[in-house]
Write an enzyme that holds these catalytic residues in place. Structure first.
Site, short mmCIF file in Angstrom:
data_model
loop_
_atom_site.label_atom_id
_atom_site.label_comp_id
_atom_site.label_asym_id
_atom_site.label_seq_id
_atom_site.Cartn_x
_atom_site.Cartn_y
_atom_site.Cartn_z
N ARG A 121 0.81 -1.23 0.00
CA ARG A 121 0.00 0.00 0.00
C ARG A 121 0.84 1.27 0.00
NH1 ARG A 121 -2.72 -3.07 3.66
NH2 ARG A 121 -4.58 -4.06 2.82
N LYS A 143 2.74 11.64 -10.66
CA LYS A 143 1.86 10.76 -11.45
C LYS A 143 2.60 9.46 -11.77
CE LYS A 143 -0.24 13.98 -14.53
NZ LYS A 143 -0.82 14.03 -15.88
N GLU A 185 9.72 19.57 -25.03
CA GLU A 185 9.05 19.91 -23.76
C GLU A 185 9.68 21.16 -23.13
OE1 GLU A 185 6.34 18.37 -22.85
OE2 GLU A 185 6.44 16.38 -23.77
N LYS A 227 7.48 23.63 -14.44
CA LYS A 227 6.51 22.54 -14.24
C LYS A 227 6.12 22.45 -12.76
CE LYS A 227 5.09 17.85 -14.33
NZ LYS A 227 5.06 16.49 -14.76
N GLU A 237 -4.68 18.04 -10.75
CA GLU A 237 -5.01 18.32 -12.14
C GLU A 237 -6.48 18.69 -12.35
OE1 GLU A 237 -3.36 16.45 -16.27
OE2 GLU A 237 -3.50 15.21 -14.51
N ARG A 241 -3.20 23.08 -14.02
CA ARG A 241 -2.24 22.11 -14.55
C ARG A 241 -2.52 21.82 -16.03
NH1 ARG A 241 -0.01 17.07 -10.94
NH2 ARG A 241 1.25 16.01 -12.49
N ASN A 245 -0.69 21.07 -20.93
CA ASN A 245 -1.14 20.38 -22.12
C ASN A 245 -1.01 21.23 -23.38
OD1 ASN A 245 -2.25 17.64 -21.68
ND2 ASN A 245 -3.27 18.69 -20.01
N HIS A 248 -0.40 19.63 -26.69
CA HIS A 248 -0.59 18.20 -26.48
C HIS A 248 -1.92 17.65 -26.99
CE1 HIS A 248 3.13 18.33 -24.33
NE2 HIS A 248 3.05 17.08 -23.93
N HIS A 252 -1.18 14.40 -29.00
CA HIS A 252 -1.74 13.08 -28.68
C HIS A 252 -2.51 12.52 -29.87
CE1 HIS A 252 -1.41 14.11 -24.13
NE2 HIS A 252 -0.34 13.43 -24.55
N HIS A 264 6.57 10.98 -29.17
CA HIS A 264 5.93 12.06 -28.43
C HIS A 264 6.59 13.43 -28.69
CE1 HIS A 264 3.50 13.85 -25.31
NE2 HIS A 264 4.58 14.29 -24.69
N1 LIG Z 1 4.32 10.73 -14.93
C1 LIG Z 1 4.29 11.80 -15.68
O1 LIG Z 1 3.91 12.89 -15.24
C2 LIG Z 1 4.74 11.71 -17.10
C3 LIG Z 1 4.95 12.87 -17.84
C4 LIG Z 1 5.41 12.77 -19.13
C5 LIG Z 1 5.65 11.52 -19.69
N2 LIG Z 1 5.42 10.40 -18.97
C6 LIG Z 1 5.68 9.06 -19.53
O2 LIG Z 1 7.05 8.95 -19.85
C7 LIG Z 1 7.20 7.97 -20.85
C8 LIG Z 1 8.22 8.42 -21.87
O3 LIG Z 1 9.45 8.65 -21.22
P1 LIG Z 1 10.84 8.55 -21.98
O4 LIG Z 1 10.76 9.32 -23.24
O5 LIG Z 1 11.88 8.89 -20.98
O6 LIG Z 1 10.88 7.02 -22.44
P2 LIG Z 1 11.72 5.76 -21.95
O7 LIG Z 1 11.73 5.62 -20.48
O8 LIG Z 1 11.22 4.61 -22.74
O9 LIG Z 1 13.20 6.10 -22.44
C9 LIG Z 1 13.47 6.24 -23.82
C10 LIG Z 1 14.58 5.28 -24.27
O10 LIG Z 1 15.84 5.80 -23.84
C11 LIG Z 1 16.58 4.78 -23.15
N3 LIG Z 1 17.39 5.47 -22.16
C12 LIG Z 1 16.92 6.13 -21.07
N4 LIG Z 1 17.93 6.78 -20.45
C13 LIG Z 1 19.05 6.51 -21.15
C14 LIG Z 1 20.40 6.90 -21.01
N5 LIG Z 1 20.79 7.77 -20.07
N6 LIG Z 1 21.29 6.45 -21.90
C15 LIG Z 1 20.89 5.61 -22.92
N7 LIG Z 1 19.63 5.22 -23.11
C16 LIG Z 1 18.71 5.67 -22.23
C17 LIG Z 1 15.53 3.85 -22.61
O11 LIG Z 1 16.05 2.56 -22.41
C18 LIG Z 1 14.48 3.87 -23.71
O12 LIG Z 1 14.84 2.97 -24.71
C19 LIG Z 1 5.82 7.72 -21.43
O13 LIG Z 1 5.34 6.47 -21.01
C20 LIG Z 1 4.97 8.83 -20.83
O14 LIG Z 1 3.63 8.44 -20.63
C21 LIG Z 1 4.98 10.48 -17.68
ZN LIG Z 2 4.60 15.80 -23.23
#
Ligand SMILES: NC(=O)c1ccc[n+]([C@@H]2O[C@H](COP(=O)([O-])OP(=O)(O)OC[C@H]3O[C@@H](n4cnc5c(N)ncnc54)[C@H](O)[C@@H]3O)[C@@H](O)[C@H]2O)c1
Ligand SMILES: [Zn+2]
Length: 368
Positions: A121, A143, A185, A227, A237, A241, A245, A248, A252, A264
């Site tokens: 939990r 999130k 971003e 942010k 949100e 917040r 977007n 976005h 999306h 993205h």
């Molecule tokens: N929680 C939130 O508020 C929030 C906000 C925005 C996005 N997200 C989520 O984030 C995700 C996208 O994140 P992302 O773009 O970081 O994707 P990701 O975590 O898949 O990373 C992208 C790629 O880069 C590689 N990688 C990461 N760090 C590395 C490094 N230092 N050196 C070499 N390779 C590396 C990873 O293995 C992966 O293949 C989505 O699922 C999205 O929904 C969440």
């Molecule tokens: Zn984004």
């Protein structure tokens, strides 16, 4: 600030939220200090590191704790991976006194954060983002969650991290395409809140594209507080917040109609420009805003126009499913100009936009 051995540097900023506060540390070389961060922020707990397999290879963690991995990529952000990680932890006897260190991009942060939110939990999580996108966006705000067949991020929880550690030096191994996506971003944050920072991005584009760690550190120190400021104003949100977007709604929709073949970051770049064109047509966004955005995004080698293969009707159809929509109308989070949102001015965080205006904006921002 000079610090002795074992003594932590001061956080770059602190996120205040309903349950307390979360320090965010930003600095080159901080990854090497992970044992100290764990000692201070996860004191006395049994530690588990979670990373995807690529990050596990690219980013060594100087910490004596087991590392749980899963295959890299968005396709892993599922309940199945969440269950497998949870079962591995429980199978190895990780109890209520444990804590998770999420080392990776947004996929890792969201998954590991959701494991931490649900295991016993809720156990603490330290977020250590390793992509620019995760540093600017995913790691801060609390999130967490996974995707389902019905859509992205539909199952999850709010779970604020015990701390966030951002070391720009880890970006040295990040693929260039991932870095550019994060820069989209950064452009969004500057466009929302800080015209001076927007100019700074123009002046430092080449260094940022080269992942120069000193320049990236300066970027994070400017951009992350934007942010955080918005999230603090609206943790769950309900209102302001929504301005995060910006760009976005179109982004999306672009991701959906291309079955996520358009990543993205590039989708956000095209979305920021297309939505600014719509805002200019409505006389809610200052003339020249779309051009200023596309000039900067192009410096970061990002696309800015809707590709010819994408049909406007399909895009509109995808926009009708956006979660910001109300009363059957598509809503956009518009800028009033570079550095200010329409919401700041009007108190309406999103604006209903007629579909014919959206079609005109798409037509006006097409690849020739
Ligand atoms: N929680 C939130 O508020 C929030 C906000 C925005 C996005 N997200 C989520 O984030 C995700 C996208 O994140 P992302 O773009 O970081 O994707 P990701 O975590 O898949 O990373 C992208 C790629 O880069 C590689 N990688 C990461 N760090 C590395 C490094 N230092 N050196 C070499 N390779 C590396 C990873 O293995 C992966 O293949 C989505 O699922 C999205 O929904 C969440
Ligand atoms: Zn984004």
């Amino acid at each position: 600030v000079a610090t002795g051995p074992g003594e932590l540097p001061p956080p770059a900023l602190t996120v205040r939220h309903a349950g307390g506060s979360c320090p965010v540390y930003i600095g080159r070389g901080l990854l090497a200090r992970l044992p100290d961060f764990a000692r201070v922020h996860l004191a006395g707990r049994r530690l588990a590191i979670i990373s995807d397999d690529r990050v596990a290879r690219a980013v060594p963690v100087p910490l004596d704790a087991p590392r749980f991995t899963f295959p890299a990529g968005e396709a892993s952000k599922t309940r199945a991976t969440w269950a497998a990680l949870t079962d591995d932890l429980l199978g190895q006897g990780f109890g209520r006194d444990s804590a998770i260190i999420a080392v990776g991009g947004g996929v890792t942060g969201d998954l590991a954060g959701f494991v931490a939110a649900t295991c016993h939990r809720g156990i603490p999580v330290l977020q250590v983002p390793t992509t620019l996108l995760a540093m600017l966006d995913a790691a801060v705000g609390g999130k967490t969650g996974v995707d389902t067949p019905a859509g992205k991020n539909l199952v999850g929880a709010f779970h604020q991290p015990a701390g966030v550690v951002m070391d720009p030096a880890v970006l040295a191994t990040l693929p260039a395409e991932q870095l550019r996506g994060g820069l989209a971003e950064a452009v969004k944050h500057a466009a929302l809140a800080d015209a001076g920072h927007f100019r700074w991005l123009q002046e430092h584009a080449a260094l940022l594209l080269a992942a120069d760690s000193e320049t990236v550190e300066a970027l994070l120190r400017h951009s992350v507080p934007i942010k955080v400021g918005v999230v603090e104003a609206d943790e769950t949100e309900s209102g302001p917040r929504a301005i995060l977007n910006a760009g976005h709604t179109v982004a999306h929709a672009l991701e959906r109609v291309t079955q996520y073949r358009l990543p993205h970051g590039p989708a956000v770049a095209i979305g920021l420009v297309t939505e600014a064109v719509a805002g200019e047509r409505l006389h809610l966004t200052a003339p020249g805003t779309a051009t200023a955005l596309s000039d900067l995004l192009r410096l970061f080698e990002l696309p800015t126009r809707v590709p010819p293969a994408i049909e406007a009707d399909a895009l509109l159809e995808a926009m009708r499913a956006d979660k910001k929509n109300r009363a059957g109308a598509i809503h956009l989070a518009l800028l009033s100009r570079i550095g200010e949102t329409h919401g700041q001015r009007s108190g309406e965080w999103t604006t209903p936009v007629e579909e014919n205006v959206l079609l005109e904006a798409i037509a006006g921002n097409r690849e020739a």
